[in-house]
Design a protein around this motif. Structure first.
Motif, PDB file in Angstrom:
ATOM      1  N   ILE A  48     -16.127  14.764  11.237  1.00 18.91           N
ATOM      2  CA  ILE A  48     -15.463  15.142   9.995  1.00 18.91           C
ATOM      3  C   ILE A  48     -15.812  14.010   9.043  1.00 18.91           C
ATOM      4  CG2 ILE A  48     -13.296  15.462   8.780  1.00 18.91           C
ATOM      5  CD1 ILE A  48     -12.178  16.747  11.303  1.00 18.91           C
ATOM      6  N   LYS A  49     -16.655  14.299   8.073  1.00 17.91           N
ATOM      7  CA  LYS A  49     -17.154  13.247   7.192  1.00 17.91           C
ATOM      8  C   LYS A  49     -16.857  13.581   5.750  1.00 17.91           C
ATOM      9  CE  LYS A  49     -20.945  12.141  10.294  1.00 17.91           C
ATOM     10  NZ  LYS A  49     -22.364  12.081  10.457  1.00 17.91           N
ATOM     11  N   PRO A  50     -16.600  12.617   4.911  1.00 18.71           N
ATOM     12  CA  PRO A  50     -16.124  11.298   5.311  1.00 18.71           C
ATOM     13  C   PRO A  50     -14.675  11.412   5.726  1.00 18.71           C
ATOM     14  CG  PRO A  50     -16.040  11.487   2.942  1.00 18.71           C
ATOM     15  CD  PRO A  50     -16.618  12.783   3.467  1.00 18.71           C
ATOM     16  N   ASN A  51     -14.219  10.523   6.555  1.00 15.77           N
ATOM     17  CA  ASN A  51     -12.807  10.548   6.921  1.00 15.77           C
ATOM     18  C   ASN A  51     -12.326   9.171   7.329  1.00 15.77           C
ATOM     19  OD1 ASN A  51     -10.446  12.149   7.053  1.00 15.77           O
ATOM     20  ND2 ASN A  51     -10.465  11.854   9.250  1.00 15.77           N
ATOM     21  N   SER A  52     -11.169   8.833   6.860  1.00 14.25           N
ATOM     22  CA  SER A  52     -10.476   7.615   7.236  1.00 14.25           C
ATOM     23  C   SER A  52      -9.089   8.008   7.710  1.00 14.25           C
ATOM     24  CB  SER A  52     -10.343   6.667   6.045  1.00 14.25           C
ATOM     25  OG  SER A  52     -11.610   6.254   5.604  1.00 14.25           O
ATOM     26  N   SER A  53      -8.536   7.227   8.607  1.00 13.03           N
ATOM     27  CA  SER A  53      -7.182   7.487   9.094  1.00 13.03           C
ATOM     28  C   SER A  53      -6.172   7.289   7.979  1.00 13.03           C
ATOM     29  CB  SER A  53      -6.838   6.541  10.245  1.00 13.03           C
ATOM     30  OG  SER A  53      -7.667   6.790  11.339  1.00 13.03           O
ATOM     31  N   VAL A  54      -5.065   7.971   8.096  1.00 13.79           N
ATOM     32  CA  VAL A  54      -3.948   7.761   7.180  1.00 13.79           C
ATOM     33  C   VAL A  54      -3.479   6.317   7.338  1.00 13.79           C
ATOM     34  CG1 VAL A  54      -1.545   8.415   6.739  1.00 13.79           C
ATOM     35  CG2 VAL A  54      -3.240  10.175   7.233  1.00 13.79           C
ATOM     36  N   ILE A  55      -3.182   5.676   6.231  1.00 15.20           N
ATOM     37  CA  ILE A  55      -2.683   4.304   6.237  1.00 15.20           C
ATOM     38  C   ILE A  55      -1.190   4.348   5.962  1.00 15.20           C
ATOM     39  CG2 ILE A  55      -2.801   2.070   5.052  1.00 15.20           C
ATOM     40  CD1 ILE A  55      -5.715   2.867   4.301  1.00 15.20           C
ATOM     41  N   LEU A  56      -0.414   3.621   6.769  1.00 12.92           N
ATOM     42  CA  LEU A  56       1.032   3.531   6.565  1.00 12.92           C
ATOM     43  C   LEU A  56       1.321   2.224   5.837  1.00 12.92           C
ATOM     44  CD1 LEU A  56       2.273   4.792  10.033  1.00 12.92           C
ATOM     45  CD2 LEU A  56       1.721   6.096   7.971  1.00 12.92           C
ATOM     46  N   LEU A  57       1.858   2.311   4.643  1.00 15.12           N
ATOM     47  CA  LEU A  57       2.066   1.139   3.799  1.00 15.12           C
ATOM     48  C   LEU A  57       3.382   0.416   4.071  1.00 15.12           C
ATOM     49  CD1 LEU A  57       0.762   2.702   0.468  1.00 15.12           C
ATOM     50  CD2 LEU A  57      -0.486   1.250   2.069  1.00 15.12           C
ATOM     51  N   ASN A  58       4.350   1.091   4.712  1.00 10.89           N
ATOM     52  CA  ASN A  58       5.659   0.485   4.977  1.00 10.89           C
ATOM     53  C   ASN A  58       5.865   0.282   6.468  1.00 10.89           C
ATOM     54  OD1 ASN A  58       6.276   0.653   2.206  1.00 10.89           O
ATOM     55  ND2 ASN A  58       7.041   2.731   2.454  1.00 10.89           N
ATOM     56  N   ASP A  59       6.284  -0.925   6.858  1.00  8.77           N
ATOM     57  CA  ASP A  59       6.585  -1.186   8.266  1.00  8.77           C
ATOM     58  C   ASP A  59       7.692  -0.253   8.735  1.00  8.77           C
ATOM     59  OD1 ASP A  59       4.725  -3.228   8.523  1.00  8.77           O
ATOM     60  OD2 ASP A  59       6.144  -4.792   7.968  1.00  8.77           O
ATOM     61  N   PRO A  60       7.632   0.175   9.995  1.00  7.49           N
ATOM     62  CA  PRO A  60       8.610   1.136  10.511  1.00  7.49           C
ATOM     63  C   PRO A  60       9.919   0.465  10.932  1.00  7.49           C
ATOM     64  CG  PRO A  60       7.017   0.632  12.187  1.00  7.49           C
ATOM     65  CD  PRO A  60       6.575  -0.102  10.955  1.00  7.49           C
ATOM     66  N   ILE A  61      10.535  -0.211   9.988  1.00  7.62           N
ATOM     67  CA  ILE A  61      11.776  -0.932  10.267  1.00  7.62           C
ATOM     68  C   ILE A  61      12.767  -0.580   9.172  1.00  7.62           C
ATOM     69  CG2 ILE A  61      12.833  -3.214  10.501  1.00  7.62           C
ATOM     70  CD1 ILE A  61       9.905  -4.191  11.112  1.00  7.62           C
ATOM     71  N   ASP A  62      13.937  -0.185   9.557  1.00  5.56           N
ATOM     72  CA  ASP A  62      14.955   0.095   8.561  1.00  5.56           C
ATOM     73  C   ASP A  62      16.322  -0.110   9.177  1.00  5.56           C
ATOM     74  OD1 ASP A  62      16.103   0.865   6.127  1.00  5.56           O
ATOM     75  OD2 ASP A  62      14.551   2.367   5.841  1.00  5.56           O
ATOM     76  N   ARG A  63      17.308  -0.225   8.356  1.00  3.11           N
ATOM     77  CA  ARG A  63      18.672  -0.415   8.813  1.00  3.11           C
ATOM     78  C   ARG A  63      19.530   0.739   8.313  1.00  3.11           C
ATOM     79  NH1 ARG A  63      18.767  -4.707  11.747  1.00  3.11           N
ATOM     80  NH2 ARG A  63      17.981  -6.690  11.037  1.00  3.11           N
ATOM     81  N   ALA A  64      20.019   1.512   9.256  1.00  2.00           N
ATOM     82  CA  ALA A  64      20.965   2.568   8.915  1.00  2.00           C
ATOM     83  C   ALA A  64      22.371   1.969   8.997  1.00  2.00           C
ATOM     84  CB  ALA A  64      20.835   3.719   9.902  1.00  2.00           C
ATOM     85  N   CYS A  65      23.297   2.585   8.338  1.00  4.14           N
ATOM     86  CA  CYS A  65      24.693   2.179   8.402  1.00  4.14           C
ATOM     87  C   CYS A  65      25.514   3.362   8.883  1.00  4.14           C
ATOM     88  CB  CYS A  65      25.196   1.723   7.033  1.00  4.14           C
ATOM     89  SG  CYS A  65      24.387   0.222   6.444  1.00  4.14           S
ATOM     90  N   VAL A  66      26.486   3.066   9.724  1.00  5.48           N
ATOM     91  CA  VAL A  66      27.356   4.117  10.245  1.00  5.48           C
ATOM     92  C   VAL A  66      27.988   4.865   9.074  1.00  5.48           C
ATOM     93  CG1 VAL A  66      29.475   4.548  11.563  1.00  5.48           C
ATOM     94  CG2 VAL A  66      27.780   2.901  12.406  1.00  5.48           C
ATOM     95  N   ALA A  67      27.997   6.190   9.188  1.00  8.43           N
ATOM     96  CA  ALA A  67      28.609   7.093   8.208  1.00  8.43           C
ATOM     97  C   ALA A  67      27.950   7.042   6.831  1.00  8.43           C
ATOM     98  CB  ALA A  67      30.113   6.838   8.097  1.00  8.43           C
ATOM     99  N   SER A  68      26.690   6.570   6.763  1.00  5.97           N
ATOM    100  CA  SER A  68      25.960   6.519   5.490  1.00  5.97           C
ATOM    101  C   SER A  68      24.629   7.240   5.640  1.00  5.97           C
ATOM    102  CB  SER A  68      25.699   5.071   5.083  1.00  5.97           C
ATOM    103  OG  SER A  68      26.910   4.406   4.837  1.00  5.97           O
TER     104      SER A  68
END
Length: 179
Positions: free
Chosen positions: A81-101
């Motif tokens: 499959i030309k041309p092709n580059s992999s999808v780039i993820l710009l944000n690290d997969p780290i987040d903080r959820a809060c209970v009931a939010s």
């Protein structure tokens, strides 16, 4: 590499603690980067590229004995499959959820070829791409889902504090055809 040629493993290029990610009773999240080059055989084919790391964190609430379950990330490469580059993820997969939010996280996926991107929520994986033993989606008082167009992971009102794993399946489409 998925082609049964060359090295079957590579060394971590860098390991960096992510500041502010330590939760009492655990250690900081470590960002690992692997970089290398690989030449695939000349024949067209579909290859599953997989990174398997034995150092998954402990205390993950939505899987059994998480510290003993290797962490796996994989992608599918289709040649040609030309041309092709992999999808780039710009944000690290780290987040903080809060209970009931409400938590909204976006990986910031970007495709340099201008292909369309679609998203799905998926289970955490282990060796060979299998679902991690005892894995369940995190509980929520309302819902947990991924917007298939924007890629927003939306976790509405988590019930309990803790460490949780979810995965995103990101797909590329060119002119409506899955690439």
């Amino acid at each position: 590499w998925g082609d049964r040629t060359g090295r079957d493993s590579i060394l971590v290029t860098s390991e960096t603690p992510v500041p502010g990610t330590a939760i009492p009773g655990t250690v900081e999240i470590i960002k690992r980067v692997w970089k290398t080059r690989h030449t695939f055989p000349g024949a067209a084919g579909t290859y599953i590229l997989r990174v398997e790391d034995r150092n998954r964190g402990a205390f993950i609430e939505n899987m059994d004995n998480s510290v003993d379950v290797p962490f796996t990330v994989e992608t599918t490469l289709r040649i040609p499959i030309k041309p092709n580059s992999s999808v780039i993820l710009l944000n690290d997969p780290i987040d903080r959820a809060c209970v009931a939010s409400l938590l909204i996280y976006n990986a910031g996926a970007f495709d340099t070829n201008g292909d369309s991107i679609a998203y799905e929520i998926a289970s955490s994986k282990t060796f060979g791409g299998a679902t991690a033993p005892g894995y369940t989606f995190p509980s929520s008082s309302k819902s947990i889902m991924v917007d298939p167009v924007s890629g927003d992971l939306i976790w509405d009102s988590p019930k309990e504090a803790g460490l949780y794993n979810v995965a995103l399946l990101i797909k590329e489409y060119r002119n409506g055809i899955f690439v």
